[in-house]
Design an enzyme around this catalytic site. Structure first.
Site, PDB file in Angstrom:
ATOM      1  N   SER A 129      -1.933 -38.967  -5.071  1.00  0.00           N
ATOM      2  CA  SER A 129      -1.585 -37.964  -6.102  1.00  0.00           C
ATOM      3  C   SER A 129      -0.104 -37.274  -6.159  1.00  0.00           C
ATOM      4  O   SER A 129       0.345 -37.284  -5.088  1.00  0.00           O
ATOM      5  CB  SER A 129      -2.718 -36.685  -6.140  1.00  0.00           C
ATOM      6  OG  SER A 129      -2.456 -35.938  -7.269  1.00  0.00           O
ATOM      7  N   LYS A 183     -10.296 -38.304  -3.888  1.00  0.00           N
ATOM      8  CA  LYS A 183      -9.137 -38.581  -5.236  1.00  0.00           C
ATOM      9  C   LYS A 183      -9.862 -38.317  -6.442  1.00  0.00           C
ATOM     10  O   LYS A 183      -9.272 -37.762  -7.474  1.00  0.00           O
ATOM     11  CB  LYS A 183      -8.233 -39.717  -5.062  1.00  0.00           C
ATOM     12  CG  LYS A 183      -7.503 -40.135  -5.982  1.00  0.00           C
ATOM     13  CD  LYS A 183      -6.438 -39.145  -6.414  1.00  0.00           C
ATOM     14  CE  LYS A 183      -5.217 -39.122  -7.157  1.00  0.00           C
ATOM     15  NZ  LYS A 183      -5.448 -40.037  -8.351  1.00  0.00           N
ATOM     16  N   HIS A 186     -10.800 -34.994  -6.941  1.00  0.00           N
ATOM     17  CA  HIS A 186      -9.150 -34.255  -7.351  1.00  0.00           C
ATOM     18  C   HIS A 186      -8.895 -34.476  -8.625  1.00  0.00           C
ATOM     19  O   HIS A 186      -8.574 -33.403  -9.825  1.00  0.00           O
ATOM     20  CB  HIS A 186      -8.264 -34.681  -6.345  1.00  0.00           C
ATOM     21  CG  HIS A 186      -6.657 -34.789  -6.900  1.00  0.00           C
ATOM     22  ND1 HIS A 186      -6.099 -35.365  -8.056  1.00  0.00           N
ATOM     23  CD2 HIS A 186      -5.589 -33.859  -6.601  1.00  0.00           C
ATOM     24  CE1 HIS A 186      -4.981 -34.856  -8.030  1.00  0.00           C
ATOM     25  NE2 HIS A 186      -4.634 -34.145  -7.304  1.00  0.00           N
ATOM     26  N   ASN A 187      -9.213 -35.623  -9.340  1.00  0.00           N
ATOM     27  CA  ASN A 187      -8.810 -35.842 -10.858  1.00  0.00           C
ATOM     28  C   ASN A 187      -9.953 -35.051 -11.598  1.00  0.00           C
ATOM     29  O   ASN A 187      -9.330 -34.740 -12.961  1.00  0.00           O
ATOM     30  CB  ASN A 187      -8.835 -37.344 -10.943  1.00  0.00           C
ATOM     31  CG  ASN A 187      -7.644 -38.143 -10.457  1.00  0.00           C
ATOM     32  OD1 ASN A 187      -6.817 -37.546  -9.627  1.00  0.00           O
ATOM     33  ND2 ASN A 187      -7.662 -39.334 -10.994  1.00  0.00           N
ATOM     34  N   GLU A 190      -8.505 -31.690 -11.827  1.00  0.00           N
ATOM     35  CA  GLU A 190      -7.288 -31.974 -12.770  1.00  0.00           C
ATOM     36  C   GLU A 190      -7.803 -32.143 -14.270  1.00  0.00           C
ATOM     37  O   GLU A 190      -7.072 -31.130 -15.170  1.00  0.00           O
ATOM     38  CB  GLU A 190      -6.566 -33.196 -12.371  1.00  0.00           C
ATOM     39  CG  GLU A 190      -5.402 -33.582 -13.261  1.00  0.00           C
ATOM     40  CD  GLU A 190      -4.689 -34.855 -12.937  1.00  0.00           C
ATOM     41  OE1 GLU A 190      -4.431 -35.582 -14.010  1.00  0.00           O
ATOM     42  OE2 GLU A 190      -4.529 -35.127 -11.785  1.00  0.00           O
TER      43      GLU A 190
END
Length: 477
Positions: A129, A183, A186-187, A190
């Site tokens: 990232s 991840k 995380h996205n 986001e």
């Protein structure tokens, strides 16, 4: 002659920048791209002394590497990854390592880790990232997969990762697809952060009728306080940029959002695990709704316009919107970490939630000030059920609550949609409620489907069924 420390396939922007980052840290890198022209252009544009060698076949790439061979795949997720694995396998030996740095689905990584282990190949699914800038100067890295590969790649990944207070934003996540799963979450966070910022911008610009300059200054000011984060910072920058005619460029950008699927994967997995990831789900749907641009334009001509105009203290309402953004952001992270906690149990990964927060402090898109507070919360209470129960976050939500509610009311009164603000507040209200109307829902399920229900005056685990229609008739008689 084998001379390179590592090979990389895929010279799009992320791949190129990772190669330069590795080279900066003293690693010799062999590169390959399906398009020979792209390889040649990349090599011709290099400046200074660099140990980067171009190769023009998968076989040549592998042959340029010292043993154990380490090959990083920076290619489109999905079948392309499997295709390159098949091309590489005839040239690899037992103990060689493949690192997938793309946004692969964690279920695909699960399959690849186990399938390649049977062939003696060590496979890592590594979340990366930080976008172009992060790849070039230090991303957040989330490696997972076959842990036998970790000692061979640890020094490399730690060296190229972002550093905060001297600590690399990289650590071993766990087995199988754990790295790509983290991840993915995380996205998802986001997606939520970007939607929340968009709603704050909408309320400030369309609701309070503040121009782009003023809104940009507000975001710049917010970035000096508790909302300090990469996405708040770049929002302030975006609002300063002017088009050729002097107008704010952001006003010329079509309001139809794209997405690559990781937010949807996060929401879908939350449904599978039964985790109420309401804010991120709303953020995904908000993008889908924005993409209906032509329909929305037609609907705007048909459906009655709300004629609400703001009257009141603008400065006070700027504060309310700030509080709504901060409180909703806390809820977003709380939901994300609840999902990580559930996945850790479901998949047997033993995720270190506090350490994951540290990985996101630098390099990545969602880096923000209170990630240190998340780390402290899990250090203090490793089995913390929900971040909103931690003293720091509970206090922050309590202080922001009044303004949060007023910001949501402002949106309702002015006809400005705030799906993420609203869903975050509804989640908070539901989570702190000892009683919810699910008792009626369970009674309805039992009425039409004999699904049974539990009683508040009986021990949990005992189930009852009522013939509601017959009971009603009996009581009426």
């Amino acid at each position: 002659m084998a001379a390179a420390d590592i090979g990389l396939i895929g010279l799009a922007v992320m791949g190129q920048n990772l190669v330069l980052n590795m080279s900066d840290h003293g690693y010799a890198v062999a590169v390959y791209n399906r398009s020979r022209d792209k390889t040649d252009r990349f090599l011709s544009d290099l400046e200074g002394e660099r140990r980067i060698v171009g190769t023009y076949s998968v076989e040549q790439l592998v042959g340029a590497l010292r043993s154990p061979r380490i090959v990083v795949l920076m290619v489109k997720a999905g079948p392309v990854v499997d295709d390159y694995i098949e091309q590489l396998l005839p040239h690899l030996k037992v103990g060689d390592i493949l690192v997938d740095g793309g946004n692969s689905a964690f279920t695909d990584t699960n399959r690849r880790v186990s399938g390649l282990a049977a062939k003696g190949i060590l496979y890592l699914g590594t979340g990366v990232s930080g976008g172009e800038e992060g790849a070039r100067h230090g991303p957040s890295l989330m490696p997972g997969g076959n842990k036998q590969a970790w000692p061979a790649v640890q020094d490399l990944l730690l060296s190229i990762a972002a550093k905060v207070d001297g600590v690399p934003c990289c650590d071993w996540i766990g087995p199988d697809g754990a790295g790509h799963y983290v991840k993915m979450v995380h996205n998802g966070i986001e997606y939520g952060d970007m939607q929340l910022i968009g709603e704050a911008y909408h309320l400030l610009h369309a609701g309070l009728e503040l121009d782009a300059d003023r809104v940009g200054r507000i975001f710049a000011e917010w970035n000096r306080g508790v909302l300090d984060s990469y996405l708040i910072e770049i929002t302030g920058h975006i609002l300063k940029v002017r088009d050729a005619d002097g107008e704010p460029l952001v006003n010329k950008v079509l309001d139809s959002a794209g997405q690559k699927g990781t937010g949807k994967w996060t929401a879908t997995n939350a449904l599978e695990l039964g985790v109420p990831l309401t804010l991120i789900g709303e953020a995904v749907f908000a993008r889908a709704l924005s993409a209906l641009k032509d329909e929305r334009v037609r609907a705007a001509e048909i459906l009655p316009e709300h004629d609400g105009r703001f009257h009141g203290d603008r400065d006070a309402h700027v504060g309310f919107i700030h509080d709504a953004l901060y409180a909703s952001k806390i809820v977003s992270y709380a939901q994300g970490f609840q999902l990580l906690r559930a996945a850790s149990r479901e998949y047997g990964w033993s995720l270190e939630l506090g350490n994951i927060a540290l990985l996101w402090r630098g390099g990545c898109i969602i880096r923000s000030r209170f990630l240190n507070n998340i780390k402290q919360a899990f250090d203090r209470e490793p089995n913390l059920e929900n971040l909103v129960l931690n003293d720091f976050f509970r206090g922050a939500l309590a202080r922001a609550q009044a303004g949060w509610r007023k910001a949501v009311v402002l949106g309702v009164e002015l006809g400005i949609p705030t799906p993420a603000f609203s869903s975050a507040l509804s989640y908070y209200d539901a989570y702190r409620s000892a009683h919810l109307p699910a008792n009626l829902l369970q009674a309805q399920r039992d009425y039409f489907g004999a699904h049974t229900y539990e009683r508040v005056d009986r021990p949990r685990g005992q189930f009852f069924h009522t013939d509601w229609k017959r009971e009603l008739e009996s009581q009426a008689g």
